[in-house]
Design a protein around this motif. Sequence first.
Motif, short mmCIF file in Angstrom:
data_model
loop_
_atom_site.label_atom_id
_atom_site.label_comp_id
_atom_site.label_asym_id
_atom_site.label_seq_id
_atom_site.Cartn_x
_atom_site.Cartn_y
_atom_site.Cartn_z
N TYR A 27 60.27 55.64 42.91
CA TYR A 27 61.23 55.85 41.81
C TYR A 27 60.60 56.40 40.54
O TYR A 27 61.29 56.60 39.55
CB TYR A 27 61.96 54.55 41.50
CG TYR A 27 62.80 54.06 42.65
CD1 TYR A 27 63.91 54.78 43.09
CD2 TYR A 27 62.47 52.90 43.33
CE1 TYR A 27 64.69 54.34 44.15
CE2 TYR A 27 63.24 52.45 44.39
CZ TYR A 27 64.34 53.18 44.80
OH TYR A 27 65.10 52.74 45.85
N VAL A 28 59.29 56.66 40.55
CA VAL A 28 58.63 57.18 39.34
C VAL A 28 59.32 58.45 38.86
O VAL A 28 59.64 58.58 37.67
CB VAL A 28 57.13 57.42 39.59
CG1 VAL A 28 56.50 58.17 38.42
CG2 VAL A 28 56.40 56.10 39.82
N ASP A 29 59.57 59.39 39.75
CA ASP A 29 60.22 60.65 39.35
C ASP A 29 61.62 60.40 38.79
O ASP A 29 62.03 61.08 37.85
CB ASP A 29 60.29 61.62 40.52
CG ASP A 29 58.93 62.21 40.86
OD1 ASP A 29 58.02 62.17 40.00
OD2 ASP A 29 58.78 62.71 42.00
N ASN A 30 62.34 59.44 39.35
CA ASN A 30 63.69 59.12 38.85
C ASN A 30 63.62 58.67 37.39
O ASN A 30 64.45 59.09 36.58
CB ASN A 30 64.33 58.00 39.69
CG ASN A 30 64.48 58.36 41.13
OD1 ASN A 30 63.51 58.70 41.79
ND2 ASN A 30 65.68 58.26 41.65
N PHE A 31 62.64 57.85 37.08
CA PHE A 31 62.49 57.39 35.70
C PHE A 31 62.08 58.55 34.79
O PHE A 31 62.63 58.71 33.71
CB PHE A 31 61.48 56.24 35.62
CG PHE A 31 62.08 54.90 36.00
CD1 PHE A 31 62.46 54.00 35.03
CD2 PHE A 31 62.25 54.55 37.33
CE1 PHE A 31 63.02 52.79 35.36
CE2 PHE A 31 62.81 53.34 37.69
CZ PHE A 31 63.20 52.44 36.70
N HIS A 32 61.13 59.36 35.25
CA HIS A 32 60.68 60.49 34.44
C HIS A 32 61.80 61.49 34.20
O HIS A 32 61.94 62.00 33.08
CB HIS A 32 59.50 61.19 35.12
CG HIS A 32 58.23 60.40 35.03
ND1 HIS A 32 57.08 60.80 35.64
CD2 HIS A 32 57.93 59.23 34.40
CE1 HIS A 32 56.12 59.92 35.40
NE2 HIS A 32 56.62 58.95 34.64
N GLY A 35 63.73 60.56 31.28
CA GLY A 35 63.00 60.44 30.02
C GLY A 35 62.34 59.09 29.80
O GLY A 35 62.03 58.73 28.67
N ILE A 36 62.10 58.35 30.87
CA ILE A 36 61.48 57.03 30.74
C ILE A 36 60.06 57.11 31.31
O ILE A 36 59.87 57.29 32.51
CB ILE A 36 62.31 55.95 31.47
CG1 ILE A 36 63.71 55.89 30.87
CG2 ILE A 36 61.61 54.60 31.42
CD1 ILE A 36 64.68 55.01 31.62
N TYR A 37 59.09 56.98 30.41
CA TYR A 37 57.68 57.09 30.80
C TYR A 37 56.92 55.79 30.59
O TYR A 37 55.79 55.66 31.04
CB TYR A 37 57.01 58.22 30.01
CG TYR A 37 57.64 59.57 30.29
CD1 TYR A 37 57.23 60.31 31.39
CD2 TYR A 37 58.67 60.06 29.50
CE1 TYR A 37 57.82 61.53 31.68
CE2 TYR A 37 59.26 61.28 29.78
CZ TYR A 37 58.83 62.01 30.87
OH TYR A 37 59.42 63.20 31.16
N CYS A 38 57.54 54.85 29.89
CA CYS A 38 56.93 53.57 29.58
C CYS A 38 57.93 52.47 29.96
O CYS A 38 59.13 52.63 29.72
CB CYS A 38 56.63 53.53 28.08
SG CYS A 38 56.24 51.92 27.43
#
Length: 79
Positions: A27-32, A35-38
């Motif tokens: 799900y890293v790409d979904n968050f990125h 606009g969520i990187y932290c």
Amino acid sequence: MQRPPQVPEEVPETVEQWLEGLALTDYVDNFHLNGIYCPLAAINLTKRDLQLMGVYMQGHRKKILLSLAALKESLFRQQ
């Protein structure tokens, strides 16, 4: 029976580190893309927000939300 979330000593610096700790790196790409990187930027996400971000599996959403609750607790304890 559900275990309460483990309150981390430190908040992970990146979404990658946080999701790796949850074994949910898919799900890293979904968050990125949202606009969520932290992890702190995700602290107020809801179940519906996660669904809209493409986290469709209920168990994965629950795991993320429990982790966010533990992160909030960790921040509260640091104050």
